[in-house]
Design a protein around this motif. Structure first.
Motif, PDB file in Angstrom:
ATOM      1  N   ALA A   1     -10.931  24.091   7.915  1.00 44.64           N
ATOM      2  CA  ALA A   1     -10.050  23.635   6.834  1.00 44.64           C
ATOM      3  C   ALA A   1      -8.605  23.466   7.291  1.00 44.64           C
ATOM      4  CB  ALA A   1     -10.106  24.629   5.674  1.00 44.64           C
ATOM      5  N   GLY A   2      -8.265  24.024   8.436  1.00 45.04           N
ATOM      6  CA  GLY A   2      -6.889  23.933   8.912  1.00 45.04           C
ATOM      7  C   GLY A   2      -5.937  24.818   8.148  1.00 45.04           C
ATOM      8  N   LEU A   3      -6.393  26.027   7.784  1.00 47.73           N
ATOM      9  CA  LEU A   3      -5.564  26.917   6.970  1.00 47.73           C
ATOM     10  C   LEU A   3      -5.358  28.278   7.624  1.00 47.73           C
ATOM     11  CD1 LEU A   3      -6.906  26.182   3.358  1.00 47.73           C
ATOM     12  CD2 LEU A   3      -4.664  25.589   4.302  1.00 47.73           C
ATOM     13  N   ASN A   4      -5.514  28.359   8.931  1.00 50.21           N
ATOM     14  CA  ASN A   4      -5.233  29.609   9.627  1.00 50.21           C
ATOM     15  C   ASN A   4      -3.764  29.671  10.052  1.00 50.21           C
ATOM     16  OD1 ASN A   4      -7.794  30.697   9.359  1.00 50.21           O
ATOM     17  ND2 ASN A   4      -8.541  29.762  11.257  1.00 50.21           N
ATOM     18  N   ALA A   5      -3.352  30.837  10.562  1.00 47.90           N
ATOM     19  CA  ALA A   5      -1.943  31.035  10.922  1.00 47.90           C
ATOM     20  C   ALA A   5      -1.455  29.981  11.916  1.00 47.90           C
ATOM     21  CB  ALA A   5      -1.748  32.441  11.475  1.00 47.90           C
TER      22      ALA A   5
ATOM     23  N   SER B   1       3.284  30.297  -0.743  1.00 46.75           N
ATOM     24  CA  SER B   1       1.857  30.599  -0.707  1.00 46.75           C
ATOM     25  C   SER B   1       1.326  30.870  -2.105  1.00 46.75           C
ATOM     26  CB  SER B   1       1.611  31.822   0.187  1.00 46.75           C
ATOM     27  OG  SER B   1       0.247  32.170   0.208  1.00 46.75           O
ATOM     28  N   PHE B   2       0.078  30.450  -2.334  1.00 47.04           N
ATOM     29  CA  PHE B   2      -0.620  30.744  -3.577  1.00 47.04           C
ATOM     30  C   PHE B   2      -1.984  31.315  -3.218  1.00 47.04           C
ATOM     31  CE2 PHE B   2      -3.426  29.296  -7.143  1.00 47.04           C
ATOM     32  CZ  PHE B   2      -2.865  30.070  -8.142  1.00 47.04           C
ATOM     33  N   GLY B   3      -2.138  32.640  -3.356  1.00 48.81           N
ATOM     34  CA  GLY B   3      -3.403  33.274  -3.017  1.00 48.81           C
ATOM     35  C   GLY B   3      -3.353  34.051  -1.722  1.00 48.81           C
ATOM     36  N   THR B   4      -4.528  34.372  -1.197  1.00 45.50           N
ATOM     37  CA  THR B   4      -4.618  35.320  -0.081  1.00 45.50           C
ATOM     38  C   THR B   4      -4.329  34.717   1.284  1.00 45.50           C
ATOM     39  OG1 THR B   4      -7.024  34.982  -0.036  1.00 45.50           O
ATOM     40  CG2 THR B   4      -6.199  36.868  -1.261  1.00 45.50           C
ATOM     41  N   ARG B   5      -3.960  33.457   1.358  1.00 44.74           N
ATOM     42  CA  ARG B   5      -3.480  32.937   2.643  1.00 44.74           C
ATOM     43  C   ARG B   5      -2.102  33.499   2.984  1.00 44.74           C
ATOM     44  NH1 ARG B   5      -6.964  31.594   6.181  1.00 44.74           N
ATOM     45  NH2 ARG B   5      -8.082  33.105   4.916  1.00 44.74           N
ATOM     46  N   LEU B   6      -1.514  34.283   2.107  1.00 42.57           N
ATOM     47  CA  LEU B   6      -0.199  34.861   2.388  1.00 42.57           C
ATOM     48  C   LEU B   6      -0.211  35.650   3.684  1.00 42.57           C
ATOM     49  CD1 LEU B   6       2.718  35.407   1.509  1.00 42.57           C
ATOM     50  CD2 LEU B   6       1.871  37.398   0.244  1.00 42.57           C
TER      51      LEU B   6
ATOM     52  N   ILE C   1      -2.992  27.286 -20.600  1.00 47.76           N
ATOM     53  CA  ILE C   1      -3.685  28.312 -19.835  1.00 47.76           C
ATOM     54  C   ILE C   1      -2.741  28.907 -18.791  1.00 47.76           C
ATOM     55  CG2 ILE C   1      -4.576  26.807 -18.010  1.00 47.76           C
ATOM     56  CD1 ILE C   1      -7.235  28.405 -18.207  1.00 47.76           C
ATOM     57  N   VAL C   2      -2.964  30.165 -18.447  1.00 44.24           N
ATOM     58  CA  VAL C   2      -2.249  30.828 -17.357  1.00 44.24           C
ATOM     59  C   VAL C   2      -3.213  30.974 -16.189  1.00 44.24           C
ATOM     60  CG1 VAL C   2      -1.107  32.947 -16.603  1.00 44.24           C
ATOM     61  CG2 VAL C   2      -0.713  32.064 -18.914  1.00 44.24           C
ATOM     62  N   VAL C   3      -2.786  30.547 -15.003  1.00 46.84           N
ATOM     63  CA  VAL C   3      -3.640  30.607 -13.816  1.00 46.84           C
ATOM     64  C   VAL C   3      -2.903  31.359 -12.718  1.00 46.84           C
ATOM     65  CG1 VAL C   3      -4.917  29.304 -12.083  1.00 46.84           C
ATOM     66  CG2 VAL C   3      -4.744  28.425 -14.425  1.00 46.84           C
ATOM     67  N   MET C   4      -3.512  32.466 -12.272  1.00 48.23           N
ATOM     68  CA  MET C   4      -2.908  33.313 -11.239  1.00 48.23           C
ATOM     69  C   MET C   4      -3.839  33.404 -10.025  1.00 48.23           C
ATOM     70  SD  MET C   4      -1.660  36.576 -13.574  1.00 48.23           S
ATOM     71  CE  MET C   4      -3.262  36.860 -14.334  1.00 48.23           C
ATOM     72  N   ALA C   5      -3.271  33.743  -8.877  1.00 48.16           N
ATOM     73  CA  ALA C   5      -4.061  34.027  -7.679  1.00 48.16           C
ATOM     74  C   ALA C   5      -3.452  35.229  -6.984  1.00 48.16           C
ATOM     75  CB  ALA C   5      -4.094  32.828  -6.735  1.00 48.16           C
ATOM     76  N   ALA C   6      -4.300  36.195  -6.664  1.00 50.89           N
ATOM     77  CA  ALA C   6      -3.830  37.420  -6.022  1.00 50.89           C
ATOM     78  C   ALA C   6      -3.659  37.211  -4.522  1.00 50.89           C
ATOM     79  CB  ALA C   6      -4.821  38.552  -6.282  1.00 50.89           C
ATOM     80  N   ALA C   7      -2.522  37.630  -4.011  1.00 50.55           N
ATOM     81  CA  ALA C   7      -2.266  37.541  -2.579  1.00 50.55           C
ATOM     82  C   ALA C   7      -2.897  38.697  -1.819  1.00 50.55           C
ATOM     83  CB  ALA C   7      -0.761  37.505  -2.307  1.00 50.55           C
ATOM     84  N   ASP C   8      -3.125  39.826  -2.501  1.00 48.88           N
ATOM     85  CA  ASP C   8      -3.744  40.992  -1.873  1.00 48.88           C
ATOM     86  C   ASP C   8      -4.343  41.856  -2.971  1.00 48.88           C
ATOM     87  OD1 ASP C   8      -1.642  42.742  -2.916  1.00 48.88           O
ATOM     88  OD2 ASP C   8      -0.367  41.967  -1.311  1.00 48.88           O
ATOM     89  N   GLU C   9      -4.956  42.957  -2.589  1.00 44.98           N
ATOM     90  CA  GLU C   9      -5.658  43.791  -3.558  1.00 44.98           C
ATOM     91  C   GLU C   9      -4.719  44.479  -4.544  1.00 44.98           C
ATOM     92  OE1 GLU C   9      -5.923  46.077   0.462  1.00 44.98           O
ATOM     93  OE2 GLU C   9      -5.557  44.038  -0.276  1.00 44.98           O
ATOM     94  N   ALA C  10      -3.506  44.806  -4.117  1.00 46.61           N
ATOM     95  CA  ALA C  10      -2.547  45.407  -5.046  1.00 46.61           C
ATOM     96  C   ALA C  10      -2.124  44.392  -6.105  1.00 46.61           C
ATOM     97  CB  ALA C  10      -1.323  45.916  -4.289  1.00 46.61           C
TER      98      ALA C  10
END
Length: 642
Positions: free
Chosen positions: A617-621, A516-521, A451-460
């Motif tokens: 969750a401890g995932l902010n900047a 980074s993996f996903g929108t936490r970028l 399987i291929v698994v992707m996560a978008a960092a932003d809308e583009a």
């Protein structure tokens, strides 16, 4: 307080027992006041409005007839349970709905003894009610006792196979329990399927009651105004399957349909059923979603979910945004590709609006399939479409995809069928809380071969990932994206397929690499700027892929930096675990690399704003900055973070 409705009778209700001291006429007035209070409360908090308004009379009647919490009233999905919460000692907190440290938007066992079973996903109530009924009969215990079990399930939820599995088993076991079929001809989206048509035909025949008794001539047992319908009921029996209605064929005594907004029908029917039922009994109740509030009644979805709103006008108070929502970006991108490729089809499970497929369905009705609340079927149906040479996009919320996991493994992955999974609501979702959080999809998908698994960092990036999925015909592919608006990046005119398994470098630095993996970028970059001010200049990369990993980029980051930190909006066992496995296999840890991962903690996080949930969750900047400093062994001297 001055704008709140006057509720003199409702003010006397501290628990359901108080309802049993009222006359039937007073219960009608309680229902009017309860509806007004529900509208007022949700106008201040936002939330699921229409479903609750549709069951106001039913809620009052159930609590007036049954004796909760000894009798277990189980609300399927439970987005209709706000009136129930008001009647069960939580009215003083009802304006904390869906807020941090407030009431859950769904039933929750830890919140009240009147919530015997927690729910937020569909079609679980009959199974749970049967469990309570068997526990009662076998001498089980509960602090409040074990009495009758009552499942309240909507017509949309009855489209799921699990509901029929439970009914089949209940009919076989022949235990006394009640199923209230709340038939409002409107789930979240317009209902689909043969069951919906069947219910509509039943309603069109007019009211008829307990068919078994009617067939035996026991018409006198039936309350008015149903005696006149008994003769017609016998005629209806002759035209349906041997053994009675569909529900009777499953072993249930069937009562209905009755008007769910008419207390003169509801109260005597419920009282009769409670007094006389011996085995499983289904009571078919017709209601209207959004009943009693004109803006909700006019809405296409019956006022299903709403932001805060003006009670007088129904106008919602939504914060303006300059960025498109991820859901809309997916929907528009898929439309663009579908215009060029007739093989593209879309599948969703009762969420065409929520998954961004509404316009696709309008433009290509023959290529868009809403299968009802049936995620298992949705996945295997999509697998069949793929095996037949089409390019199916199976669009589901992350938390709902969990319900189809066996099908993802057995019917899609093992056969390497190119089903495209568009995974909406990935990450923490805010007010809906733990039940709707998209926490686990990366972990449970990325461990599947091929399987291929992707996560978008932003809308583009999401637009590019839609294009990537369209072009990928060599097996299953999934891309995840969060609820809400994008970050406001410049959008490409058209998505471009990405190279499978290749990430991208965002900024070069030294000492520490942030992957980074996903929108936490976005938060990673904010943390990097804060670290720059301290003289620490981290490298930042966007992985894009959890499966397959960009081996070259990851090994390069690991060998060129003292420390490597991964950041993702997923549970333990996801992206970071795959990175750690790669580093271990390559012997990188033997060279002294400091590897750390930032993932969702091993807890279920209750409802709050997304910002508050990510802080928990401890995932902010600030958390990312602190993790870098701790990893490098640098003391934080500023008091705010000390």
């Amino acid at each position: 307080m001055s704008d709140r409705p006057k509720t003199p009778l409702l003010d006397l209700v501290d628990s359901p027992a108080d309802l049993r001291r009222f006359s039937d006429a007073q219960l009608v007035q309680v229902a009017h006041e309860l509806r007004a209070e529900t509208i007022s409360a949700v106008s201040e908090t936002g939330g699921h409005l229409g479903a609750g308004l549709g069951v106001v009379e039913l809620t009052v009647a159930l609590h007036a007839v049954f004796e909760a919490p000894k009798d277990k009233i189980i609300w399927d999905v439970s987005h209709q349970a706000y009136p129930h919460k008001i009647l069960t000692g939580r009215r003083d907190r009802i304006r904390t709905l869906r807020q941090k440290n407030g009431l859950s938007g769904f039933t929750k066992r830890s919140e009240s003894p009147y919530d015997p079973f927690g729910a937020a996903h569909s079609s679980t109530s009959i199974s749970a009610a049967l469990g309570f009924a068997v526990a009662r009969d076998l001498g089980g215990t509960a602090p409040e006792g074990l009495g009758d079990a009552v499942a309240v399930i909507g017509d949309g939820a009855m489209s799921a196979g699990m509901a029929f599995e439970a009914m089949n088993n209940a009919g076989h076991l022949d235990r006394r329990l009640f199923v209230i079929l709340n038939d409002n001809e409107m789930s979240i989206a317009p209902p689909v399927g043969a069951l919906s048509s069947y219910l509509s035909r039943l309603y069109a025949e007019g009211p008829f009651q307990d068919l078994k008794d009617a067939a035996k001539g026991a018409v006198s047992l039936l309350p008015e105004p149903f005696r006149a319908g008994a003769k017609r009921a016998k005629e209806v029996l002759k035209s349906v399957a041997v053994g009675g209605t569909l529900f009777e064929a499953l072993g249930f005594s069937y009562i209905g349909p009755i008007d769910g907004h008419d207390m003169d029908q509801l109260l005597p029917v419920l009282r009769m059923a409670r007094a006389r039922a011996k085995g499983p009994t289904l009571i078919h109740v017709i209601t209207k979603k959004g009943k009693g509030y004109a803006p909700a009644e006019r809405a296409r979805d019956g006022g299903h979910a709403t932001a805060k709103f003006n009670v007088l006008t129904g106008e919602q108070k939504k914060a303006p945004s300059n960025a498109p929502s991820y859901t809309n970006v997916f929907g528009e991108a898929l439309l663009d590709h579908a215009a060029e490729d007739s093989r593209i089809v879309a599948v969703t499970a009762a969420m065409p609006d929520g998954t961004g497929l509404k316009r696709f369905a309008e433009r290509y009705p023959s290529r868009c399939f809403d299968v009802g609340i049936a995620e298992q079927h949705a996945v295997t149906f999509a697998a069949g479409l793929a095996a037949g040479g089409l390019r199916p996009f199976c669009a589901l919320y992350s938390t709902f995809l969990q319900r189809g996991y066996d099908q993802v493994v057995h019917d899609v992955a093992i056969q390497r069928l190119p089903v495209r999974f568009a995974i909406d609501r990935a990450g923490l979702v805010g007010a809906d809380g733990a039940t709707h959080a998209g926490s686990f999809d990366t972990a449970f998908l990325a461990n599947l071969p091929g399987i291929v698994v992707m996560a978008a960092a932003d809308e583009a990036e999401l637009k590019h990932m839609v294009a990537t999925a369209v072009a990928h015909d060599h097996g299953p592919i999934a891309f995840r994206y969060p609820r809400g608006e994008g970050v406001g990046v410049e959008m490409p005119a058209k998505g471009v397929p990405l190279e499978i398994g290749k990430g991208r470098m965002i900024r070069e630095g030294k000492g520490v690499a942030l992957l980074s993996f996903g929108t936490r970028l976005k938060e990673v970059l904010e943390a990097a700027e804060a670290l720059d001010a301290r003289g620490i200049h981290p490298t930042v990369a966007d992985a894009r892929f959890a499966k397959p990993l960009d081996r070259d980029m990851i090994l390069d980051l690991a060998t060129r930096h003292e420390a490597l930190i991964t950041i993702e909006e997923g549970a333990i066992g996801g992206f970071a675990s795959h990175v750690a496995q790669l580093l271990a296999d390559e012997g990188i840890f033997d060279r002294g690399l400091k590897f750390r991962s930032m993932v969702l903690p091993d807890i279920f996080i209750d409802q709050a704003s997304p910002e508050d949930m990510y802080a928990t969750a401890g995932l902010n900047a600030a958390d990312i900055e602190a993790k870098v400093l701790d990893t490098l062994g640098i003391a934080r001297i500023d008091a705010q973070r000390a």
